[in-house]
Motif scaffolding. Sequence first.
Motif, PDB file in Angstrom:
ATOM      1  N   LEU A   6       0.823  -1.225   0.000  1.00  0.00           N
ATOM      2  CA  LEU A   6       0.000   0.000   0.000  1.00  0.00           C
ATOM      3  C   LEU A   6       0.860   1.281   0.000  1.00  0.00           C
ATOM      4  N   LEU A   7       1.950   1.223  -0.732  1.00  0.00           N
ATOM      5  CA  LEU A   7       2.912   2.338  -0.737  1.00  0.00           C
ATOM      6  C   LEU A   7       2.289   3.641  -1.262  1.00  0.00           C
ATOM      7  N   ASN A   8       1.683   3.579  -2.433  1.00  0.00           N
ATOM      8  CA  ASN A   8       1.122   4.797  -3.049  1.00  0.00           C
ATOM      9  C   ASN A   8       0.005   5.389  -2.193  1.00  0.00           C
ATOM     10  N   GLU A   9      -0.815   4.499  -1.629  1.00  0.00           N
ATOM     11  CA  GLU A   9      -1.935   4.955  -0.800  1.00  0.00           C
ATOM     12  C   GLU A   9      -1.430   5.668   0.458  1.00  0.00           C
ATOM     13  N   CYS A  10      -0.385   5.123   1.070  1.00  0.00           N
ATOM     14  CA  CYS A  10       0.181   5.760   2.275  1.00  0.00           C
ATOM     15  C   CYS A  10       0.738   7.139   1.944  1.00  0.00           C
ATOM     16  N   ILE A  11       1.464   7.226   0.842  1.00  0.00           N
ATOM     17  CA  ILE A  11       2.050   8.505   0.442  1.00  0.00           C
ATOM     18  C   ILE A  11       0.941   9.530   0.180  1.00  0.00           C
ATOM     19  N   LEU A  14      -0.933  10.414   3.671  1.00  0.00           N
ATOM     20  CA  LEU A  14      -0.130  11.139   4.668  1.00  0.00           C
ATOM     21  C   LEU A  14      -0.170  12.646   4.406  1.00  0.00           C
ATOM     22  N   ASN A  15      -0.612  13.009   3.179  1.00  0.00           N
ATOM     23  CA  ASN A  15      -0.809  14.427   2.870  1.00  0.00           C
ATOM     24  C   ASN A  15       0.486  15.225   3.047  1.00  0.00           C
ATOM     25  N   LEU A  16       1.563  14.707   2.465  1.00  0.00           N
ATOM     26  CA  LEU A  16       2.891  15.285   2.685  1.00  0.00           C
ATOM     27  C   LEU A  16       3.049  16.674   2.079  1.00  0.00           C
ATOM     28  N   ILE A 233      -2.314   9.944  10.712  1.00  0.00           N
ATOM     29  CA  ILE A 233      -1.652   8.659  10.986  1.00  0.00           C
ATOM     30  C   ILE A 233      -2.177   7.640   9.993  1.00  0.00           C
ATOM     31  N   CYS A 234      -1.259   6.912   9.361  1.00  0.00           N
ATOM     32  CA  CYS A 234      -1.604   5.773   8.499  1.00  0.00           C
ATOM     33  C   CYS A 234      -1.148   4.496   9.201  1.00  0.00           C
ATOM     34  N   VAL A 235      -2.045   3.542   9.342  1.00  0.00           N
ATOM     35  CA  VAL A 235      -1.703   2.263   9.977  1.00  0.00           C
ATOM     36  C   VAL A 235      -2.019   1.119   9.021  1.00  0.00           C
TER      37      VAL A 235
END
Length: 305
Positions: A6-11, A14-16, A233-235
């Motif tokens: 879930l790399l793309n979804e986390c990025i 996270l709203n970086l 927070i992404c878990v």
Amino acid sequence: MHISVLLNECIEYLNLKDNSIIVDATLGYAGHSSEILKRIKKGFLFAFDQDKEAINNSKQKLDKIGNNYEIIYSNFVNMKDKLKEKNIEKVDGILFDLGVSSPQLDEDYRGFSFHNDSPLDMRMDTESKLTAKDIVNNYSKEELANIFFKYGEEKYARSIAEGIIKYRETKEIETTLELVEIIKNNVPEKYKREKHPARKVFQALRIEVNNELEVFERALKDALDLLSINGRICVITFHSLEDKICKKIFNEVTNIDDTLKKLPVIPDEYLPHYKVVKVLEPTNDEILKNNRARSAKLRVIEKIK
């Protein structure tokens, strides 16, 4: 090779921002951290891990991207205290990826895998004392059955525990495949054909060795306190026990008390400080490319006041 789930979804969630201060609570082999660091050129990344091998490997990767990061050799349960030592009171995003990294599973001597023969270890932090070998050779039948049932949701927990007790009367259990054989000999034939019969027991032992669930619960509550307004927070969880803890804690901080819901206007001080942003699972395409993603779930929460 480790492929981050879930790399793309986390990025995305996270709203970086360019100047974000981010915590990767589970550095591992820097799959997520690498992508985070690329996007926070004026920000800073704090990454936690207790696996020295993973840290050394990740440092080489991250150094190629930038120097605005620090790896902290510690369990993420110490996140709040360790950040406070560095005068960090609030952060913009925190990631927990609770999966065991592929290299840990693939390294024979670590004892995480039920496919390879290795010493029964399963410590994330190789300097901690308790190993899987200690547990299977010293815990009572009741203790073993409870662990297998509670942490592995193993329906044959009792018969497997009895098999372990009986086997160790003649010799100490030393290796992963030795334990696999004991498990196979104490479950029905049909059960062996469904899925690998050792999967749930190995999960349960890993959780017990590393005290994973209690540690995660404490760390997640601290993580909520650390968030700035609009911080997220992404878990990523990989089994129902972790996900239950995450869901429960997120519900506690986002739900409004039933008695207050009846009021025409709810006073501001009683409104939640957090909102759940998203709950999602990997796409079929990701699961096809990376089988380890099949049981993953991502929950995202945001601090709103």
